[in-house]
Design a protein around this motif. Structure first.
Motif, PDB file in Angstrom:
ATOM      1  N   PRO A  87       0.627  -1.050   0.095  1.00 22.44           N
ATOM      2  CA  PRO A  87       0.243  -0.028   0.071  1.00 22.44           C
ATOM      3  C   PRO A  87       0.976   1.052  -0.037  1.00 22.44           C
ATOM      4  O   PRO A  87       0.424   2.353  -0.081  1.00 22.44           O
ATOM      5  CB  PRO A  87      -0.474   0.190   1.223  1.00 22.44           C
ATOM      6  N   ASP A  88       2.362   1.658   0.456  1.00 23.36           N
ATOM      7  CA  ASP A  88       2.820   2.671   0.867  1.00 23.36           C
ATOM      8  C   ASP A  88       4.439   2.069   0.719  1.00 23.36           C
ATOM      9  O   ASP A  88       4.843   1.294   1.255  1.00 23.36           O
ATOM     10  CB  ASP A  88       2.381   3.592   1.693  1.00 23.36           C
ATOM     11  N   VAL A  89       5.540   2.536  -0.632  1.00 20.96           N
ATOM     12  CA  VAL A  89       6.673   1.861  -0.222  1.00 20.96           C
ATOM     13  C   VAL A  89       7.117   2.908   0.875  1.00 20.96           C
ATOM     14  O   VAL A  89       8.164   2.311   0.895  1.00 20.96           O
ATOM     15  CB  VAL A  89       7.367   2.059  -1.799  1.00 20.96           C
ATOM     16  N   ARG A  90       7.023   3.641   0.862  1.00 25.01           N
ATOM     17  CA  ARG A  90       7.939   4.733   2.488  1.00 25.01           C
ATOM     18  C   ARG A  90       8.415   3.930   3.538  1.00 25.01           C
ATOM     19  O   ARG A  90       9.452   4.040   3.833  1.00 25.01           O
ATOM     20  CB  ARG A  90       7.179   5.818   2.340  1.00 25.01           C
ATOM     21  N   PRO A  91       7.334   3.345   3.864  1.00 26.42           N
ATOM     22  CA  PRO A  91       8.241   2.237   5.181  1.00 26.42           C
ATOM     23  C   PRO A  91       8.984   1.309   5.056  1.00 26.42           C
ATOM     24  O   PRO A  91       9.675   1.664   6.130  1.00 26.42           O
ATOM     25  CB  PRO A  91       6.577   1.901   5.698  1.00 26.42           C
ATOM     26  N   TRP A  92       9.044   0.693   3.917  1.00 25.57           N
ATOM     27  CA  TRP A  92       9.911   0.150   3.579  1.00 25.57           C
ATOM     28  C   TRP A  92      11.399   0.625   2.643  1.00 25.57           C
ATOM     29  O   TRP A  92      12.974   0.149   3.022  1.00 25.57           O
ATOM     30  CB  TRP A  92       8.988  -0.639   1.780  1.00 25.57           C
ATOM     31  N   LEU A  93      10.980   1.520   2.256  1.00 25.60           N
ATOM     32  CA  LEU A  93      12.498   2.377   2.105  1.00 25.60           C
ATOM     33  C   LEU A  93      12.917   3.047   3.533  1.00 25.60           C
ATOM     34  O   LEU A  93      13.912   3.192   3.924  1.00 25.60           O
ATOM     35  CB  LEU A  93      11.994   3.682   1.088  1.00 25.60           C
ATOM     36  N   TRP A  94      12.021   3.425   3.655  1.00 25.95           N
ATOM     37  CA  TRP A  94      12.934   3.721   5.286  1.00 25.95           C
ATOM     38  C   TRP A  94      13.442   3.195   6.434  1.00 25.95           C
ATOM     39  O   TRP A  94      14.426   3.087   6.763  1.00 25.95           O
ATOM     40  CB  TRP A  94      12.014   4.770   6.353  1.00 25.95           C
ATOM     41  N   GLN A  95      13.150   1.333   6.240  1.00 29.42           N
ATOM     42  CA  GLN A  95      13.467   0.504   6.829  1.00 29.42           C
ATOM     43  C   GLN A  95      14.933  -0.288   6.186  1.00 29.42           C
ATOM     44  O   GLN A  95      15.575  -1.292   6.566  1.00 29.42           O
ATOM     45  CB  GLN A  95      12.568  -0.750   6.902  1.00 29.42           C
ATOM     46  N   SER A  96      15.064   0.295   4.762  1.00 37.81           N
ATOM     47  CA  SER A  96      16.461   0.143   4.410  1.00 37.81           C
ATOM     48  C   SER A  96      17.706   0.596   4.317  1.00 37.81           C
ATOM     49  O   SER A  96      17.740   2.243   4.707  1.00 37.81           O
ATOM     50  CB  SER A  96      15.829  -0.148   2.879  1.00 37.81           C
ATOM     51  N   ALA A  97      18.830   0.082   4.076  1.00 42.34           N
ATOM     52  CA  ALA A  97      20.181   0.987   4.150  1.00 42.34           C
ATOM     53  C   ALA A  97      20.188   1.369   2.401  1.00 42.34           C
ATOM     54  O   ALA A  97      21.743   2.531   2.848  1.00 42.34           O
ATOM     55  CB  ALA A  97      20.916  -0.381   4.947  1.00 42.34           C
ATOM     56  N   VAL A  98      20.482   0.995   1.502  1.00 43.85           N
ATOM     57  CA  VAL A  98      20.689   1.093   0.236  1.00 43.85           C
ATOM     58  C   VAL A  98      19.823   1.041  -0.996  1.00 43.85           C
ATOM     59  O   VAL A  98      18.807   0.086  -0.244  1.00 43.85           O
ATOM     60  CB  VAL A  98      21.810   0.134   0.030  1.00 43.85           C
ATOM     61  N   ALA A  99      20.037   1.747  -1.584  1.00 46.80           N
ATOM     62  CA  ALA A  99      18.322   1.354  -3.103  1.00 46.80           C
ATOM     63  C   ALA A  99      19.790   1.018  -3.991  1.00 46.80           C
ATOM     64  O   ALA A  99      20.580   1.559  -4.150  1.00 46.80           O
ATOM     65  CB  ALA A  99      17.486   2.560  -3.066  1.00 46.80           C
ATOM     66  N   VAL A 100      19.178   0.315  -4.987  1.00 48.35           N
ATOM     67  CA  VAL A 100      19.583   0.277  -6.253  1.00 48.35           C
ATOM     68  C   VAL A 100      18.896   0.062  -7.062  1.00 48.35           C
ATOM     69  O   VAL A 100      17.777  -0.127  -7.335  1.00 48.35           O
ATOM     70  CB  VAL A 100      20.208  -1.271  -6.873  1.00 48.35           C
ATOM     71  N   ALA A 101      19.293   0.452  -8.535  1.00 50.30           N
ATOM     72  CA  ALA A 101      18.558   0.900  -9.908  1.00 50.30           C
ATOM     73  C   ALA A 101      19.283  -0.015 -11.167  1.00 50.30           C
ATOM     74  O   ALA A 101      20.140   0.785 -11.241  1.00 50.30           O
ATOM     75  CB  ALA A 101      17.829   1.834  -9.734  1.00 50.30           C
ATOM     76  N   PRO A 102      19.755  -1.468 -11.055  1.00 48.49           N
ATOM     77  CA  PRO A 102      20.247  -2.184 -11.976  1.00 48.49           C
ATOM     78  C   PRO A 102      19.141  -2.330 -13.145  1.00 48.49           C
ATOM     79  O   PRO A 102      19.622  -3.768 -13.974  1.00 48.49           O
ATOM     80  CB  PRO A 102      20.371  -3.732 -10.694  1.00 48.49           C
ATOM     81  N   LEU A 103      19.378  -1.495 -14.029  1.00 50.96           N
ATOM     82  CA  LEU A 103      18.638  -1.071 -15.087  1.00 50.96           C
ATOM     83  C   LEU A 103      19.887  -1.769 -16.251  1.00 50.96           C
ATOM     84  O   LEU A 103      20.835  -0.384 -16.613  1.00 50.96           O
ATOM     85  CB  LEU A 103      17.922  -0.075 -15.481  1.00 50.96           C
ATOM     86  N   ALA A 104      19.565  -2.390 -17.029  1.00 54.44           N
ATOM     87  CA  ALA A 104      20.792  -2.257 -18.215  1.00 54.44           C
ATOM     88  C   ALA A 104      19.822  -1.605 -19.624  1.00 54.44           C
ATOM     89  O   ALA A 104      20.641  -1.181 -20.316  1.00 54.44           O
ATOM     90  CB  ALA A 104      20.287  -3.595 -18.760  1.00 54.44           C
ATOM     91  N   GLU A 105      18.242  -1.605 -19.243  1.00 54.87           N
ATOM     92  CA  GLU A 105      17.626  -0.298 -20.035  1.00 54.87           C
ATOM     93  C   GLU A 105      16.816   0.977 -19.188  1.00 54.87           C
ATOM     94  O   GLU A 105      16.347   0.255 -18.847  1.00 54.87           O
ATOM     95  CB  GLU A 105      17.312  -1.152 -21.739  1.00 54.87           C
TER      96      GLU A 105
END
Length: 184
Positions: A88-106
């Motif tokens: 329902p909401d990505v924010r709590p998941w982000l706040w409980q994380s240390a690092v984000a990744v965006a591993p897109l080849a395109e």
């Protein structure tokens, strides 16, 4: 004809508490979108084992709707990978994380997943094609890597940082010009 730039609600992503000290790496996206699916599979197969070799306590969260059967099978192969499906909401998941990744080849255009992670206080590791779509002020919170070894090294570098230093790195990205109030 008038062009309106993309934006995010920067203030709503502002972290609700102190930075997470749990070594959670998060990739947010819609996973039946082929570039996200391919990025998740590449990261899980090629990068994640290198991260786990150095940080066995780390967790990878694939956060987002419509995971394909291939993405859903990743936790069967490695219990340190979790697939949330729609939340329902990505924010709590982000706040409980240390690092984000965006591993897109395109990638095409501005990747809001990176802007939202930065606004939530997460430094982000991206590929060059993702970084090329970001505004220059946002790049201050990102490291860029395309090869699996280099990508893993960047993730490990962020995981090794003190949580406050990690957040400071993310907050060095200037997202003020991307607020909807400014874009509209």
């Amino acid at each position: 004809v008038m062009t309106v730039g993309n934006g995010i609600d920067v203030s709503s992503f502002w972290p609700a508490g102190p930075p997470a000290d749990r070594p959670r790496v998060v990739f947010c996206g819609v996973f039946n979108y082929r570039p996200n699916e391919r990025g998740a599979l590449w990261f899980a197969h090629e990068v994640w084992p290198k991260v786990k070799a150095q940080r066995p306590d780390a967790v990878l969260t694939l956060l987002g709707a419509n995971p394909t059967p291939q993405v859903l099978r990743l936790p069967d192969r490695d219990r340190s990978i979790e697939v949330t499906g729609s939340v329902p909401d990505v924010r709590p998941w982000l706040w409980q994380s240390a690092v984000a990744v965006a591993p897109l080849a395109e990638a095409r255009g501005l990747q809001n997943k990176v802007l939202e992670a930065l606004a939530a206080g997460l430094p982000t590791v991206t590929t060059r094609v993702v970084a090329d779509g970001l505004p220059d002020p946002a790049l201050a919170g990102c490291d860029v890597a395309d090869e699996a070894d280099h990508f893993a090294d960047r993730v490990l570098d962020f995981l090794a940082m003190d949580p406050d230093r990690r957040r400071d790195r993310a907050m060095s990205a200037d997202l003020s010009g991307l607020r909807w109030e400014d874009q509209l």
